[in-house]
Design a protein around this motif. Structure first.
Motif, PDB file in Angstrom:
ATOM      1  N   LYS A   2     -11.850   3.075  -3.487  1.00  0.00           N
ATOM      2  CA  LYS A   2     -11.540   2.789  -2.078  1.00  0.00           C
ATOM      3  C   LYS A   2     -10.919   1.406  -1.939  1.00  0.00           C
ATOM      4  N   ASN A   3     -11.455   0.440  -2.646  1.00  0.00           N
ATOM      5  CA  ASN A   3     -10.917  -0.915  -2.580  1.00  0.00           C
ATOM      6  C   ASN A   3      -9.459  -0.950  -3.019  1.00  0.00           C
ATOM      7  N   PHE A   4      -9.116  -0.134  -3.990  1.00  0.00           N
ATOM      8  CA  PHE A   4      -7.754  -0.109  -4.501  1.00  0.00           C
ATOM      9  C   PHE A   4      -6.783   0.411  -3.442  1.00  0.00           C
ATOM     10  N   THR A   5      -7.139   1.486  -2.763  1.00  0.00           N
ATOM     11  CA  THR A   5      -6.254   2.010  -1.720  1.00  0.00           C
ATOM     12  C   THR A   5      -6.134   1.013  -0.562  1.00  0.00           C
ATOM     13  N   VAL A   6      -7.237   0.352  -0.229  1.00  0.00           N
ATOM     14  CA  VAL A   6      -7.213  -0.659   0.838  1.00  0.00           C
ATOM     15  C   VAL A   6      -6.327  -1.833   0.422  1.00  0.00           C
ATOM     16  N   TYR A   7      -6.453  -2.263  -0.825  1.00  0.00           N
ATOM     17  CA  TYR A   7      -5.634  -3.366  -1.341  1.00  0.00           C
ATOM     18  C   TYR A   7      -4.149  -3.035  -1.234  1.00  0.00           C
ATOM     19  N   CYS A   8      -3.768  -1.846  -1.667  1.00  0.00           N
ATOM     20  CA  CYS A   8      -2.358  -1.446  -1.622  1.00  0.00           C
ATOM     21  C   CYS A   8      -1.844  -1.393  -0.189  1.00  0.00           C
ATOM     22  N   PHE A   9      -2.670  -0.877   0.706  1.00  0.00           N
ATOM     23  CA  PHE A   9      -2.298  -0.833   2.122  1.00  0.00           C
ATOM     24  C   PHE A   9      -2.073  -2.247   2.663  1.00  0.00           C
ATOM     25  N   THR A  46       0.829  15.194  -6.808  1.00  0.00           N
ATOM     26  CA  THR A  46       1.047  13.993  -7.623  1.00  0.00           C
ATOM     27  C   THR A  46       0.434  12.810  -6.894  1.00  0.00           C
ATOM     28  N   TRP A  47      -0.309  11.972  -7.616  1.00  0.00           N
ATOM     29  CA  TRP A  47      -1.029  10.899  -6.928  1.00  0.00           C
ATOM     30  C   TRP A  47      -1.160   9.651  -7.786  1.00  0.00           C
ATOM     31  N   CYS A  48      -1.670   8.584  -7.141  1.00  0.00           N
ATOM     32  CA  CYS A  48      -2.033   7.360  -7.848  1.00  0.00           C
ATOM     33  C   CYS A  48      -3.412   6.933  -7.355  1.00  0.00           C
ATOM     34  N   ASP A  49      -4.165   6.287  -8.244  1.00  0.00           N
ATOM     35  CA  ASP A  49      -5.520   5.868  -7.884  1.00  0.00           C
ATOM     36  C   ASP A  49      -6.079   4.900  -8.913  1.00  0.00           C
ATOM     37  N   SER A  50      -7.288   4.505  -8.682  1.00  0.00           N
ATOM     38  CA  SER A  50      -8.050   3.698  -9.637  1.00  0.00           C
ATOM     39  C   SER A  50      -9.472   4.224  -9.674  1.00  0.00           C
TER      40      SER A  50
END
Length: 243
Positions: free
Chosen positions: A71-78, A189-193
């Motif tokens: 979740k932190n990763f998606t928030v960071y990218c946003f 197709t996606w990206c994540d951590s």
């Protein structure tokens, strides 16, 4: 002037006209790219930059503040993109991304499938396309078909929340889709951590993924279960550049 010369001049004229038209076509294509498109590209570019910088190395994803927790990763990218954009309806309001709905407020589906319901007036530029929730009144096959139709709505730039039991773990997971659902391959197709990772000396370390691809049945297997579920979140159409 003979016919051969006329044909030569006509060919040259056609080449010139084609070359002259190319810059205009490119300009029109550039103009067709909306601020919303730009924001999606900026968000995904932040994910790609982190993925490239990691170069396949594991990153710590153990503590609440670690940006490589899913979740932190998606928030960071946003957040890398958010300051450059606003909503046309609320041009003075800075954009925010909601946290996950707290576990105490989650019953069915369980924690991990939903975000907090923050109104657009408070800066939330996303809306829920749909939330999939397992329907016990239907058969397993009927629920799977519903889950498949749900995932076929995926578009590039969508954020995804799921409560799932999948190959790499059990629980909540956050990610971003980097391409539209592909009907030819029936895949996303996606990206994540931190979907993938491992523990070292009791500390969790995450692997980032970029342009990972799975057939949608892989995800259906993961979240199409009683009390599990998922939500597709999408940016509103009225994204504009901040002044």
């Amino acid at each position: 002037m003979n016919w051969k010369n006329i044909k030569t001049w006509l060919c040259l004229l056609l080449v010139w006209m084609t070359a002259a038209a190319l810059p205009a076509a490119s300009a029109r294509s550039e103009e067709d790219i909306t601020p919303r498109d730009r924001m999606i590209e900026d968000i995904l570019a932040a994910a790609k930059a982190e993925y490239d910088a990691a170069n396949g190395k594991l990153k710590r994803a153990h503590y609440a503040g670690d940006i490589y927790v899913c979740k932190n990763f998606t928030v960071y990218c946003f957040k890398q993109a958010a300051s450059k954009y606003r909503m046309a309806e609320f041009p003075e309001v800075k954009l925010v991304i909601p946290d996950n709905l707290p576990a105490k407020q989650c019953k069915d589906p369980a924690y991990g499938a939903l975000w907090k319901d923050i109104p657009a007036a408070d800066g939330n530029p996303f809306y829920a396309v749909e939330t999939f929730k397992y329907d016990k009144s239907l058969s397993k096959a009927e629920n799977r078909e519903r889950a498949r139709r749900f995932l076929q709505q995926v578009r590039k730039g969508d954020f995804f929340q799921m409560r799932a039991n999948y190959y790499y773990g059990i629980g909540a997971h956050s990610m971003m889709f980097s391409a539209d659902y592909d009907p030819e391959t029936d895949s996303v197709t996606w990206c994540d951590s931190n979907m993938k990772g491992q523990k070292k000396n009791g500390i969790r370390y995450a692997l980032m993924q970029w342009d990972a691809v799975k057939e949608i049945d892989w995800f259906v297997d993961a979240f199409c279960r009683p009390k599990y579920g998922a939500t597709i979140y999408r940016l509103r159409d009225d994204i504009i550049f901040a002044e």
